[in-house]
Design a protein around this motif. Structure first.
Motif, mmCIF file in Angstrom:
data_model
loop_
_atom_site.group_PDB
_atom_site.id
_atom_site.type_symbol
_atom_site.label_atom_id
_atom_site.label_comp_id
_atom_site.label_asym_id
_atom_site.label_seq_id
_atom_site.Cartn_x
_atom_site.Cartn_y
_atom_site.Cartn_z
ATOM 1 N N THR A 161 -5.038 -4.969 8.951
ATOM 2 C CA THR A 161 -5.615 -3.621 9.068
ATOM 3 C C THR A 161 -7.047 -3.551 8.557
ATOM 4 O O THR A 161 -7.443 -2.562 7.962
ATOM 5 C CB THR A 161 -4.759 -2.561 8.328
ATOM 6 N N SER A 162 -7.831 -4.592 8.818
ATOM 7 C CA SER A 162 -9.226 -4.491 8.391
ATOM 8 C C SER A 162 -9.962 -3.549 9.335
ATOM 9 O O SER A 162 -9.686 -3.505 10.531
ATOM 10 C CB SER A 162 -9.877 -5.874 8.370
ATOM 11 N N PRO A 166 -7.610 4.995 6.186
ATOM 12 C CA PRO A 166 -6.299 5.010 5.530
ATOM 13 C C PRO A 166 -5.163 5.560 6.396
ATOM 14 O O PRO A 166 -4.025 5.135 6.262
ATOM 15 C CB PRO A 166 -6.527 5.908 4.318
ATOM 16 N N ARG A 169 -4.157 2.747 8.706
ATOM 17 C CA ARG A 169 -3.586 1.659 7.915
ATOM 18 C C ARG A 169 -2.165 2.018 7.507
ATOM 19 O O ARG A 169 -1.245 1.225 7.588
ATOM 20 C CB ARG A 169 -4.442 1.412 6.671
ATOM 21 N N HIS A 191 -8.308 -10.435 2.126
ATOM 22 C CA HIS A 191 -9.206 -10.388 0.971
ATOM 23 C C HIS A 191 -9.550 -8.947 0.625
ATOM 24 O O HIS A 191 -10.428 -8.686 -0.169
ATOM 25 C CB HIS A 191 -10.449 -11.261 1.181
ATOM 26 N N TYR A 192 -8.810 -8.008 1.227
ATOM 27 C CA TYR A 192 -9.045 -6.607 0.924
ATOM 28 C C TYR A 192 -8.011 -6.070 -0.054
ATOM 29 O O TYR A 192 -6.823 -6.167 0.183
ATOM 30 C CB TYR A 192 -9.003 -5.773 2.195
ATOM 31 N N MET A 193 -8.488 -5.477 -1.122
ATOM 32 C CA MET A 193 -7.596 -4.910 -2.140
ATOM 33 C C MET A 193 -6.781 -3.751 -1.555
ATOM 34 O O MET A 193 -5.607 -3.596 -1.864
ATOM 35 C CB MET A 193 -8.407 -4.364 -3.319
ATOM 36 N N ASP A 194 -7.436 -2.943 -0.702
ATOM 37 C CA ASP A 194 -6.747 -1.793 -0.121
ATOM 38 C C ASP A 194 -5.482 -2.248 0.602
ATOM 39 O O ASP A 194 -4.485 -1.548 0.647
ATOM 40 C CB ASP A 194 -7.650 -1.085 0.901
ATOM 41 N N GLU A 197 -2.590 -3.710 -1.835
ATOM 42 C CA GLU A 197 -1.839 -2.672 -2.552
ATOM 43 C C GLU A 197 -0.529 -2.318 -1.847
ATOM 44 O O GLU A 197 0.376 -1.777 -2.444
ATOM 45 C CB GLU A 197 -2.679 -1.395 -2.696
ATOM 46 N N TYR A 198 -0.457 -2.592 -0.548
ATOM 47 C CA TYR A 198 0.740 -2.237 0.216
ATOM 48 C C TYR A 198 1.865 -3.266 0.086
ATOM 49 O O TYR A 198 2.962 -3.044 0.585
ATOM 50 C CB TYR A 198 0.390 -2.080 1.695
ATOM 51 N N CYS A 199 1.589 -4.404 -0.555
ATOM 52 C CA CYS A 199 2.598 -5.470 -0.598
ATOM 53 C C CYS A 199 3.516 -5.298 -1.808
ATOM 54 O O CYS A 199 3.122 -4.769 -2.831
ATOM 55 C CB CYS A 199 1.918 -6.823 -0.645
ATOM 56 N N GLU A 293 -8.374 -4.970 -7.929
ATOM 57 C CA GLU A 293 -9.701 -5.573 -8.064
ATOM 58 C C GLU A 293 -9.954 -5.968 -9.525
ATOM 59 O O GLU A 293 -10.487 -7.044 -9.801
ATOM 60 C CB GLU A 293 -10.771 -4.600 -7.579
ATOM 61 N N TYR B 199 -13.540 1.006 3.450
ATOM 62 C CA TYR B 199 -12.680 0.772 2.281
ATOM 63 C C TYR B 199 -12.880 1.796 1.175
ATOM 64 O O TYR B 199 -13.998 2.082 0.772
ATOM 65 C CB TYR B 199 -12.894 -0.651 1.748
ATOM 66 N N GLY B 262 4.103 -0.889 -1.051
ATOM 67 C CA GLY B 262 4.709 -2.098 -1.597
ATOM 68 C C GLY B 262 5.817 -1.839 -2.593
ATOM 69 O O GLY B 262 6.952 -1.583 -2.224
#
Lengths: 301, 322
Positions: A161-162, A166, A169, A191-194, A197-199, A293, B199, B262
């Motif tokens: 989802t780069s 939101p 995403r 490599h995106y923190m956003d 966070e979903y994992c 981050e 972002y 998550g």
């Protein structure tokens, strides 16, 4: 208890003198959504390529869905799906044509399965839309459909989802959670923190090493030992210099209109009085929440 | 005297049927970092291209540093540094040669460019690498070279189009420290920065952000004020099983929205109900056969705000723009 879907032991890959992946160990269980977070060049892609049997490990071993990735790579590849934005979707074909084409690559010719997949990713009704007319969010869903058409048990998603906002995403991740509830295991490299966070669990990669792997909540609790403060002060840069020297401050950085401070044993009053003593105006000091981050920066230093 | 470096009013840009930019007004003050936040296709890049005079708007007006971008394009441009998403450099030239190229193209004289280039290379931390070929630089260094090239003419306005795409958090942190220092450095004739990003963690570093959707700015404020719109209305819930948590939360009359993240849920509740929801939710979940590890009110993130704004049903809770 069933076997882990991904099992990795001391997995290592060298290219000449360069160690791209350096003795990593982890397990992923059925139905888990796990993130693999790290900058470009940290060894994420090399790991995935080894798991797919596309690259032989220099050392260590790995099994995927119970199959050895070196000796049984065909078995592995038939049972996993892979989604990457680098993957070509044909712009001048429709949604349905793209999916039918990629289905054919996996030997799926069943029209019902194609329709079912379109429905799964929410593209029913858009069968005849040219993919060039799809928004980024919709294209990502089509890519997901392509990766799912052969009903894989394990799904690799590369920065799925780069570049979307939101809302898009979130819609995408709702689909992912739905798949996971149905027993599909998901490994997301990003490599995106956003996105991380979903994992449910996140592994942090840097320079070929897996520095940590845990739930986002536990990572924040265990790696960020101190408190997070947001200091609104003026001028900011002098504030930064002062707080840098304060004993007990682990990290302080500029964050737009305020300073972000991580400290283990510094009290709000100590920061306040130090700044005021140095003629820095303090508007307010607030408690902040640790982010992934912060975790990454703490691990990287 | 007005202190706005950028004043754009009712900008519209159409490409055929597509309204890429559809009535954007923008005022950016001297010394401000303004974030244009939205997805690919929301109109961020087109807006930047209009500001820099690379595209002509179908409607609207733009002033940059007092110059009318449409009529005084050259003067306006001389005040702007632009780092595009597809910044290209000559890989077989050295760092210094690349900067010299950009300086000369922008009309800096032979006596000006060298001291200025060295000053800017020192600022971005590339002075030790001035003789290295650009092709041999790491991703983070290339990005700093891009920034240096955009800064060599001492612009008052710096436009950065998704500058940190594809770089790691450490490099990104360094990059942001440079941008913030740049803005803080010159007090009197301060520099302004407009930065675009999809972002939210980047958006939160800006002084002010405009959320873009479908070519329009749907909300604009400081990150703190945007978050304050949802103050006390976001709860974080950890526990299991997730489907029970989600179902129970959804069925609560005061819950407006449930978002899975998550290992936890973010729950948005209607104004003034968080205490009541905190109180009863735990009990309801236990009765439904689930368990709660943690349930607490958390500071809302920009992501929560963006989603709430996009949510038509509830957008009425926000004050209309203007």
């Amino acid at each position: 208890m069933s076997l882990p879907v991904i099992y990795v032991e001391n997995l290592t890959r060298r290219f000449g003198d360069f160690t791209a992946v350096d003795h990593i160990n982890f397990e992923v269980n059925e139905g888990e959504v796990v993130g693999y977070l790290g900058p470009n060049g940290s060894g994420k892609t090399t790991t995935i390529r080894m798991l797919l049997g596309l690259l032989a490990p220099s050392e260590g071993e790995a099994t995927v869905l119970g199959y050895d990735v070196v000796r049984q790579s065909e078995e592995v590849r038939a049972r996993v799906g892979y989604m990457s934005q680098k993957f070509a979707i044909y712009d001048d074909l429709t949604t349905l044509e793209n999916l039918t084409f990629y289905g054919g690559v996996y030997g799926i010719t069943d029209k019902e399965r194609i329709a079912e997949t379109l429905n799964l990713v929410g593209l029913t009704g858009h069968e005849h839309t040219l993919t060039r007319d799809l928004s980024t969010g919709w294209r990502q869903r089509l890519s997901l459909g392509i990766a799912l058409v052969h009903k894989p048990k394990l799904l690799f998603l590369d920065e799925p989802t780069s570049g979307v906002d939101p809302t898009a995403r979130r819609a995408f991740w709702d689909l992912i959670y739905q798949l996971a509830e149905g027993g599909v295991t998901i490994l997301v490299t990003t490599h995106y923190m956003d996105e991380a966070e979903y994992c449910e669990r996140v592994g942090v990669m840097r320079d070929g090493k897996l520095l940590a792997m845990d739930t986002p909540t536990n990572l924040k609790k265990s790696i960020i030992k101190g408190d997070v403060w947001e200091v609104f002060a003026n001028p900011l840069e002098q504030g930064l210099e002062q707080l840098h020297q304060l004993d007990g401050v682990e990290r302080v950085g500029l964050a737009g209109d305020h300073l972000r401070v991580i400290s283990s044993r510094v009290k709000q009053e100590a920061m306040q009085s130090l700044l005021v003593k140095n003629n820095i105006k303090v508007e307010r000091i607030e408690r902040g929440e640790p982010t992934l981050e912060d975790v990454f920066l703490a691990l990287a230093r | 005297m007005n202190d706005y470096l950028v004043q754009a009013a009712n900008l519209k840009k159409y490409f055929g049927e597509t309204h890429a930019v559809d009535g954007v007004s923008l005022q950016v003050a001297s010394g401000e970092i303004y974030g244009l936040v939205g997805s690919d296709g929301a109109g961020k890049t087109t807006t930047m291209r209009l500001l820099v005079g690379a595209l002509k708007p179908n409607e609207g007006s733009i002033e940059v540093c007092g110059y009318d971008v449409l009529r005084q394009t050259e003067q306006a441009r001389s005040t702007i540094g632009y780092l595009s998403q597809r910044f290209s450099m000559y890989e077989d030239l050295t760092v210094l040669e690349n900067i010299r190229f950009f300086a000369e193209v922008r009309g800096l004289s032979a006596t000006e460019w060298l001291p200025r280039s060295m000053e800017i290379l020192e600022f971005v931390g590339l002075e030790k690498f001035k003789d290295r070929r650009a092709g041999q630089l790491s991703g983070g260094m290339k990005q700093k070279l891009g920034l240096a090239s955009a800064l060599v003419t001492r612009p008052r306005l710096l436009l950065l189009d998704e500058p940190t795409t594809g770089v790691d958090p450490v490099t990104r942190q360094d990059f942001w420290q440079l941008v913030i220092k740049l803005v803080g450095a010159r007090e009197g004739d301060g520099v302004s920065v407009i930065i675009s990003t999809p972002y939210m963690d980047e958006a939160s570093r800006c002084h002010r952000v405009g959320f873009m959707k479908n070519g329009q700015i749907i909300a604009e404020d400081t990150p703190s004020n945007l978050r304050a719109r949802l103050n006390g209305r976001v709860l974080e819930l950890r526990g299991g099983p997730l489907d029970v948590l989600r179902r129970v939360a959804h069925s609560d009359a005061d819950v407006e929205d449930v978002q899975a993240f998550g290992d936890r849920l973010h729950i948005r509740v209607s104004e003034g109900t968080s205490k009541a929801v905190l109180k009863r939710l735990k009990k309801e979940i236990t009765e439904a056969g689930g368990h709660v590890d943690e349930l607490r009110s958390v500071p809302p993130g920009l992501e929560d705000v963006f989603i709430a704004l996009s949510d038509h049903e509830y957008s009425s809770v926000f004050q209309p723009m203007n």
